[in-house]
Design an enzyme around this catalytic site. Sequence first.
Site, mmCIF file in Angstrom:
data_model
loop_
_atom_site.group_PDB
_atom_site.id
_atom_site.type_symbol
_atom_site.label_atom_id
_atom_site.label_comp_id
_atom_site.label_asym_id
_atom_site.label_seq_id
_atom_site.Cartn_x
_atom_site.Cartn_y
_atom_site.Cartn_z
ATOM 1 N N GLN A 50 0.837 -11.103 -2.781
ATOM 2 C CA GLN A 50 -0.499 -10.804 -2.625
ATOM 3 C C GLN A 50 -1.152 -10.442 -3.828
ATOM 4 O O GLN A 50 -0.413 -9.678 -4.779
ATOM 5 C CB GLN A 50 -0.709 -9.664 -1.686
ATOM 6 C CG GLN A 50 0.155 -9.987 -0.227
ATOM 7 C CD GLN A 50 -0.172 -8.438 0.535
ATOM 8 O OE1 GLN A 50 0.141 -7.599 0.179
ATOM 9 N NE2 GLN A 50 -0.753 -8.778 1.818
ATOM 10 N N HIS A 97 -8.508 -1.515 0.505
ATOM 11 C CA HIS A 97 -7.358 -2.409 0.326
ATOM 12 C C HIS A 97 -8.167 -3.861 -0.059
ATOM 13 O O HIS A 97 -8.852 -4.188 0.674
ATOM 14 C CB HIS A 97 -6.489 -2.739 1.347
ATOM 15 C CG HIS A 97 -5.959 -1.612 2.129
ATOM 16 N ND1 HIS A 97 -4.500 -1.483 2.259
ATOM 17 C CD2 HIS A 97 -6.494 -0.497 2.528
ATOM 18 C CE1 HIS A 97 -4.393 -0.343 2.801
ATOM 19 N NE2 HIS A 97 -5.502 0.396 3.172
ATOM 20 N N CYS A 131 0.917 -1.191 0.149
ATOM 21 C CA CYS A 131 0.106 -0.104 -0.100
ATOM 22 C C CYS A 131 0.820 1.423 0.089
ATOM 23 O O CYS A 131 0.284 2.208 -0.625
ATOM 24 C CB CYS A 131 -1.018 -0.127 1.093
ATOM 25 S SG CYS A 131 -0.660 -1.128 2.449
ATOM 26 N N ASP A 187 -2.798 -8.139 -4.602
ATOM 27 C CA ASP A 187 -3.308 -6.748 -4.047
ATOM 28 C C ASP A 187 -3.748 -5.888 -5.030
ATOM 29 O O ASP A 187 -3.608 -5.908 -6.224
ATOM 30 C CB ASP A 187 -1.771 -6.257 -3.274
ATOM 31 C CG ASP A 187 -2.061 -5.319 -2.207
ATOM 32 O OD1 ASP A 187 -3.299 -5.398 -1.769
ATOM 33 O OD2 ASP A 187 -1.157 -4.974 -1.519
ATOM 34 N N LYS A 220 -12.312 -4.660 8.356
ATOM 35 C CA LYS A 220 -12.226 -5.538 7.072
ATOM 36 C C LYS A 220 -13.224 -6.619 6.917
ATOM 37 O O LYS A 220 -13.878 -6.617 8.093
ATOM 38 C CB LYS A 220 -10.867 -6.065 6.855
ATOM 39 C CG LYS A 220 -10.323 -7.052 8.276
ATOM 40 C CD LYS A 220 -8.865 -7.358 7.959
ATOM 41 C CE LYS A 220 -8.678 -8.202 9.171
ATOM 42 N NZ LYS A 220 -7.590 -9.267 8.944
ATOM 43 N N ARG A 247 7.572 -10.903 5.105
ATOM 44 C CA ARG A 247 7.309 -10.405 6.639
ATOM 45 C C ARG A 247 8.211 -11.735 7.652
ATOM 46 O O ARG A 247 8.215 -12.933 7.178
ATOM 47 C CB ARG A 247 5.879 -10.718 6.850
ATOM 48 C CG ARG A 247 5.204 -9.712 6.137
ATOM 49 C CD ARG A 247 3.697 -9.838 6.378
ATOM 50 N NE ARG A 247 2.917 -8.981 5.326
ATOM 51 C CZ ARG A 247 1.609 -8.993 5.536
ATOM 52 N NH1 ARG A 247 0.801 -9.539 5.952
ATOM 53 N NH2 ARG A 247 1.115 -7.951 4.460
ATOM 54 N N HIS A 249 -5.414 -1.576 -4.473
ATOM 55 C CA HIS A 249 -5.799 -0.325 -3.747
ATOM 56 C C HIS A 249 -6.967 0.534 -4.630
ATOM 57 O O HIS A 249 -6.436 1.055 -5.680
ATOM 58 C CB HIS A 249 -4.789 0.407 -3.151
ATOM 59 C CG HIS A 249 -3.851 -0.612 -2.014
ATOM 60 N ND1 HIS A 249 -2.705 -1.120 -2.665
ATOM 61 C CD2 HIS A 249 -4.129 -0.783 -0.942
ATOM 62 C CE1 HIS A 249 -2.434 -1.865 -1.649
ATOM 63 N NE2 HIS A 249 -3.355 -1.594 -0.537
#
Length: 644
Positions: free
Chosen positions: A384, A518, A337, A386, A472, A366, A388
């Site tokens: 991910q 997200h 992000c 991912d 979320k 991570r 946004h």
Amino acid sequence: MLNITLPDNTVRQYVEGITGHEIALSISEGLARNVLAIQVNGEVWDSNRPLYADANIKLLTWNDTEGKAAFWHTSAHIMAEAIELLYPGTKFGIGPNIENGFYYDVDMGERVLTEADFKALEDKMLELSRENQVLLRKEISKQGAIDHFTAKGDEYKLELINELTDGEITLYESGKFTDLCRGPHIPNTGFIKAIKVMSVAGAYWRGDINRKQLTRVYGITFPKQKDLTEYLILLEEAKKRDHRKLGRELELFTFSQNVGLGLPLWLPKGTAIRERLEAFLKKVQRNAGYVQVMTPHIGDVNLYKTSGHFQKYGQDSFQPISTPIEGEQFMLKPMNCPHHCEIYKFKPRSYKDLPLRMAEFGTVYRYEQSGELHGLTRVRGFTQDDAHIFCLPDQVKSEFVDVIKIVMIIFKALDFKDFTAQISLRDPNNKEKYIGTDENWDKAEQAILEVCKENNINAVIEYGEAAFYGPKLDFMVRDAIGRKWQLGTIQVDYNLPERFELEYIGNDNQKHRPVMIHRAPFGSMERFVAVLIEHCAGKFPLWLAPEQVSILPISEKYEIYAKNVSLLLNNYDIRSKIDNRNEKTGKKIRDAEVERIPYMLIVGEKEEAEGTISVRKQGDGDLGSFSIEAFAALINDEITKLME
RNA sequence: GCCGAAAUAGCUCAGUUGGCCAGAGCAGCUGAUUUGUAAUCAGCGGGUCGGGGGUUCGAAUCCCUCUUUCGGCUCCA
């Protein structure tokens, strides 16, 4: 007389002091034999507890979740009693029922309980269950409870009692064992016919890493031996589907100590599946107005200080890399992000540009604790799916709904029929764990709650499960053998736009702040593929299978024909391989079956002469003779059925 | 990271009171066979018994330590 309302809304009259068991008896003897507990106005009671007021009731049996819960709760009690008899001096923590069985946390001092002790424990539990012990409910004053457990020297129970309100404390007594317990319990221990002690593990007292680690003993029990046998078979089935085992057997992925813990290596066939999933989602996203971006794997530490990730997770991350001369600090990217926020800031944005839907298959790193790593479901480097969505405040809900649609498309294409949703909100008593203002949080939480309500999404609400920057909505699927997995996630965020000072120019010619959504419908490619492997037991949907067809020439005389078939299939975009090993057809079939190749095409003298193929479907067997065109149509049908 | 268990060939496993050069099946390689809907036959190669240290005349086997894996706990942006 009491008016007792049954679940079908019939009302029956009974004398005051009637018990659940007696009500059951008045309906049928068979029911009475099976009643484990009674639900009274939504609260679960012992079936022998008298009623003194009108109530809505439901008689609970093994077929009810609450019935099972009471059954396992009593089983935990029996296990504690057995442990006390076998290992005197043991102190007891908590012993709840769980989704599959129950556990009890015990402090056995220096003693270590191992699998070798399970048999003795099971035998003792069976012995106690056969005594048909009745669990006696006793209301007790707080002081009385304190005195009892002080005399016993059970500091864990004392700690629990101290947090309870006087007047609401109950003990349950069975045989020689008395436990602090809210109940409810089943009528007597004789219902418990089959017992299995499953495992032991360490567990911190009250889940607190700074407190003493107790021994957690897991068990499961059933009213019939047959139920236990079936449960154990289900566990075996789960083992067969384990993605770590199938990942090796089907050559999908591997790990290497030389590369590092939790860093997956995707093998060619696993990569083929993953790339196909990515292509599929990209196409869905292109249709939904997304744009793809790419960002690097590292980023300046200050980027994550701006987002708050560094303050929140800096200690638990791979530590920053320093450059040799200037001493700049870079972090391995733990989230995409912040990078996407910077792309947003590339140029001034108008309200006409929004919503801006920015997608990236972004690989993040991570530092997961070593004991936490697990196959592909918990790794240290993962990608991910991912995106946004930067939007106007009044676009949040419609954008959110559109993301839900994408999640549904994916579940359909991959045959996840059974799923649930969870709304994760902030823990109202622990606000310092989160960034941002109450006002922003309220707006974000309201948006999710309203979307779910307006779209009839039946979601459970969990407090304290939100991300640190926003609430979320998570989707959980149930796989083919009933296990729950968390996959996609959608998050509403008013906070990062503020921290990154994101702006757009509104139709009033003033600067405004956009809202971010997200979202990751797969979650991560690694985790999703792992769940998919276990869901389909390695038999991937036809459109995903790395190899869709194995062509099996009867002997090398037919290899040229096999090659021709393969070329014709290429024209239909059907992925095939030719098994021209010097093996008998039976062997080639067996190997293709074991490799979970969806279709086998057997070609020999007859097929070559007729220009046909003999089709065999994985798991189903011989389908007979087909022309290439007819087979291509068959394949096409099977694929479009899922993808439309 | 913490508690417990485990680690023998690419894979699955045998070897369990310490004792002939550590075995099997599958996979691999070589050859024979030319094969019709879930395993053709024969031969061959392959292991520092997870690493290191110790006890012993002798260790895959016993002890210590490290690593990794598994089951949980804690954590999960």
